[in-house]
Write an enzyme that holds these catalytic residues in place. Structure first.
Site, PDB file in Angstrom:
ATOM      1  N   ILE A   5      43.656  86.191  27.035  1.00 51.94           N
ATOM      2  CA  ILE A   5      43.563  85.921  28.006  1.00 51.94           C
ATOM      3  C   ILE A   5      44.801  85.824  28.581  1.00 51.94           C
ATOM      4  CG2 ILE A   5      41.914  84.889  30.932  1.00 51.94           C
ATOM      5  CD1 ILE A   5      40.397  86.332  29.537  1.00 51.94           C
TER       6      ILE A   5
ATOM      7  N   ASN B  60      37.199  77.801  21.537  1.00 42.91           N
ATOM      8  CA  ASN B  60      36.837  79.264  22.532  1.00 42.91           C
ATOM      9  C   ASN B  60      36.816  78.165  24.221  1.00 42.91           C
ATOM     10  OD1 ASN B  60      35.265  80.355  24.505  1.00 42.91           O
ATOM     11  ND2 ASN B  60      33.356  79.334  23.345  1.00 42.91           N
TER      12      ASN B  60
ATOM     13  N   GLY C 183      30.471  80.226  41.773  1.00 43.02           N
ATOM     14  CA  GLY C 183      30.523  79.392  42.367  1.00 43.02           C
ATOM     15  C   GLY C 183      29.297  77.836  41.658  1.00 43.02           C
TER      16      GLY C 183
ATOM     17  N   CYS D  48      36.558  83.232  23.550  1.00 44.53           N
ATOM     18  CA  CYS D  48      36.345  83.964  22.505  1.00 44.53           C
ATOM     19  C   CYS D  48      35.249  83.015  22.116  1.00 44.53           C
ATOM     20  CB  CYS D  48      37.376  83.392  21.680  1.00 44.53           C
ATOM     21  SG  CYS D  48      39.114  83.992  22.034  1.00 44.53           S
TER      22      CYS D  48
ATOM     23  N   GLU E  95      39.168  77.234  27.919  1.00 41.54           N
ATOM     24  CA  GLU E  95      40.567  77.470  28.525  1.00 41.54           C
ATOM     25  C   GLU E  95      41.346  76.609  29.087  1.00 41.54           C
ATOM     26  OE1 GLU E  95      42.672  80.357  29.491  1.00 41.54           O
ATOM     27  OE2 GLU E  95      41.172  81.990  28.624  1.00 41.54           O
TER      28      GLU E  95
END
Length: 679
Positions: free
Chosen positions: A57, A80, A399, A2, A82
């Site tokens: 999400i 903002n 990665g 976000c 996860e």
């Protein structure tokens, strides 16, 4: 993923209607970060406002709407990021308080419940994730701004100058600040000097005076906005707290202490190191693969992305979606390696071919995408691989950070080897050798490299020898130690005081993260010091910034398994000899990867994620460059010394020197400066 913005007024100078209109405008400037939902919140007692744009999400229902208020109404949060372990945290919270009534299953709601029950710092210590948080604590009228451990998610704060007043504001990107009515902050000459030195604006600076980046692992708290504005950048040297007129910044995560602690807990066996790392990466990837939307992974065919994809695919029965791009210029095209790895792992692979015209069409959009001057030219392929991924998925694993943690950059291999060969020489001899090497044309070095590579295996060859030799030769003329050689290698313009014209008030002493004291009792070898410096500076302010803006410009969330703090801390316990041996890096990571992918598909020279910049500047970009660096224009703008810029341009055009990166930094700044007058 976000984006959010907010402001906190010194006094009630706006009506509720004006505040609502302003915060909506600020939030909507970040719509690309969150196209799915808009939310605003205004406090009824204090002149503070939050605005939020949501990319759904986890829990894509309305119960994940932000800004979100805690169940006891103590906290309001714009978030903002996860939190990958939030379901485990919920179970722990339920075991403490069985009376919790959950509205949905978003990690935002879990965080707020944690703040209620455990408090802020205890909750942060339990989090596995990436995040930038604005938190309002209503009972004490305290605003908290919090950034994750390694700077995966951006967070700016500072004072907007409207001409009539100074307004404290915060947000995910500088766009939100510029959307505030009357924004007229000056360009920071200090930040500009740092930009030309590193090709990005490093924390704690932003390109605007009075606005700063909150450093990774920090929390800013204040009961009311300071009445004045600081005269210098806030910098967390040696992890002390910083206080200014009621505003306090402190470290909630101390990476320097982690490195010192891990120096006394080194793993003694290479096999054990590989097993521990594989187990932790498997757990991390499993956690980061949870989403309520389609998910995939970037795949370049190199060690880092291939390891993430291999472990990710091994956990799945269905093919994961992988993404790469290919260039028409063969020396920059690594798509064949990604295709080979994808074929072996049987992923659902997607390749996007990018022509020079495609890439050139993106350049005018870069100022809007990055908000401030940013001259890592790999921003262009990063944008296109994000664009390709967004056509199929909403979340992509990458990665990134493998090089910094496990010894992957060429400078970790080449600088110590070079220094061993020349450190016995008197300085005048080193300077003579540096001048001599630099005067040999790059195309000739590249031909020498081609012949050299014919006589070696592909894994022991050297990609783009001319560029590497020329860059190293420049540094030999001024360095007196291996650490100084590293610091010169990460700098593009050696003396920005000559390039950037000073403001009338002069310039303050510049803050430089890589000049801070090192962790106590650790990093005795130069390679480990280089990796540490890159982790605290180049990684957050270049690599992670590049990926965040390129991905969010396509409304794509990216996740970085290597930056799970448990992976990072484990990496600090792995001795250098398990990471680098001879001219090969990332040994412990290769041990894991070769269980899933044949070594022959991976071993080759590290080339980086580049574009044919030198050719473009002399060719299709030449008219654009010459317009931007016109001497009269530079003198009129008053930021850069026109004589020096044009000297560098003429040397580049003649083929005498390859000044691709220096010129790119200039034209990117000039284009960004031009964009200010267009908005």
């Amino acid at each position: 993923m976000c984006g959010y913005a907010g402001f906190y007024l010194n006094h009630k100078s706006m009506s509720q209607g004006e505040m609502e209109k302003t915060i909506t405008k600020m939030a909507n400037s970040l719509e690309h970060r969150g196209p799915d939902d808009l939310g605003i919140w205004l406090d009824s007692n204090k002149p503070i406002a939050f605005g939020h744009r949501r990319l759904s999400i986890v829990d894509i229902s309305a119960s994940g709407h932000q800004p979100m208020t805690s169940s006891n109404n103590k906290y309001v949060m714009a978030f903002n990021g996860e939190i990958y372990n939030h379901t485990q945290l919920r179970k722990e919270l339920d075991s403490i308080n069985s009376g919790l009534n959950w509205n949905g299953h978003s990690d935002t709601e879990t965080l707020l419940a944690g703040f209620e029950i455990w408090g802020i710092k205890k909750t942060l210590a339990k989090i596995v994730g990436m995040f930038s948080i604005a938190l309002w604590e209503g009972e004490s009228n305290t605003l908290h701004l919090i950034r994750d451990r390694f700077g995966e998610k951006p967070l700016y704060y500072g004072w907007i100058n409207t001409g009539q007043e100074k307004v404290f504001a915060f947000g995910s990107e500088l766009k939100a600040f510029r959307a505030y009515p009357g924004f007229q902050n000056n360009i920071s000459r200090d930040a500009l000097k740092q930009y030309f030195k590193y090709m990005y604006v490093p924390a704690p600076y932003s390109i605007f005076e009075g606005i700063y980046k909150l450093e990774p692992g920090c929390i800013l708290s204040m009961n009311e906005p300071p009445k004045g504005e600081p005269t210098h950048s806030f910098h967390m040297q040696d992890d002390e707290s910083i206080c200014f007129d009621g505003l306090k910044i402190s470290k909630w995560y101390r990476f320097k202490e982690v490195v010192s602690k891990c120096a006394n807990e080194q793993i003694k066996d290479e096999h054990e190191a590989s097993e521990l790392l594989e187990a932790q990466l498997n757990e991390t990837i499993q956690m980061q693969s949870l989403a309520d939307v389609p998910l995939g992974a970037f795949l370049s065919g190199g060690v880092d992305s291939s390891a993430i994809v291999a472990l990710m695919q091994n956990q799945r029965t269905d093919p994961i979606k992988t993404f790469t791009i290919g260039f028409e210029e063969t020396q920059f095209d690594e798509s064949k390696y990604a295709q080979a790895v994808a074929s072996h792992l049987k992923t659902d692979h997607h390749e996007m071919r990018v022509t020079s015209n495609d890439a050139l069409s993106l350049i005018p959009k870069l100022p809007e995408l990055y908000d401030e001057p940013f001259a890592d030219s790999s921003q262009i392929p990063t944008y296109f691989v994000s664009q390709a991924a967004k056509q199929e998925v909403t979340v992509s694993l990458s990665g990134d950070a493998g090089d910094e943690l496990f010894g992957g950059y060429n400078r970790y291999l080449m600088a110590p080897a070079l220094w061993k060969k020349i450190n016995w020489m008197p300085f005048p001899a080193r300077k003579f050798i540096g001048n001599s090497l630099h005067n040999i044309p790059i195309p000739l070095w590249d031909k020498i490299g081609d012949y050299y590579n014919l006589l070696r295996s592909e894994s022991k060859g050297v990609a783009r020898l001319g560029d590497k030799i020329t860059k190293t030769a420049l540094r030999l003329q001024n360095v007196d130690s291996l650490d100084a050689l590293y610091k010169s290698l990460v700098c593009e313009w050696p003396n920005t005081d000559v390039l950037v014209k000073n403001s009338p008030n002069g310039s303050s002493a510049l803050i430089n993260l890589i000049e801070d004291s090192l962790p106590h009792g650790a990093l005795e070898d130069p390679e480990s010091r280089m990796m540490y410096w890159d982790t605290i500076s180049y990684l957050p302010d270049d690599i992670l910034c590049k990926v965040d803006r390129a991905a969010m410009g396509n409304s794509l969330e990216t996740r970085v398994p290597f930056l799970d703090h448990r992976v990072v801390e484990l990496a600090q316990r792995i001795p250098l000899q398990f990471k680098i041996q001879g001219n090969v890096g990332k040994l412990v990571l290769r041990n894991i990867l070769y269980k899933y992918v044949p070594q022959s598909l991976i071993d080759r020279p590290k080339a980086g994620f580049g574009i044919p910049l030198g050719e473009w500047l002399r060719g299709p970009l030449r008219p654009w460059v010459e317009q931007l660096i016109d001497s009269e224009r530079l003198d009129r703008e008053g930021y850069l010394e026109s004589r020096l810029v044009n000297q560098v341009w003429n040397e580049h055009l003649s083929g005498k020197r390859d000044w691709s990166f220096r010129l790119w930094s200039v034209v990117i700044f000039q284009q960004w400066l031009e964009s200010l007058t267009e908005t």
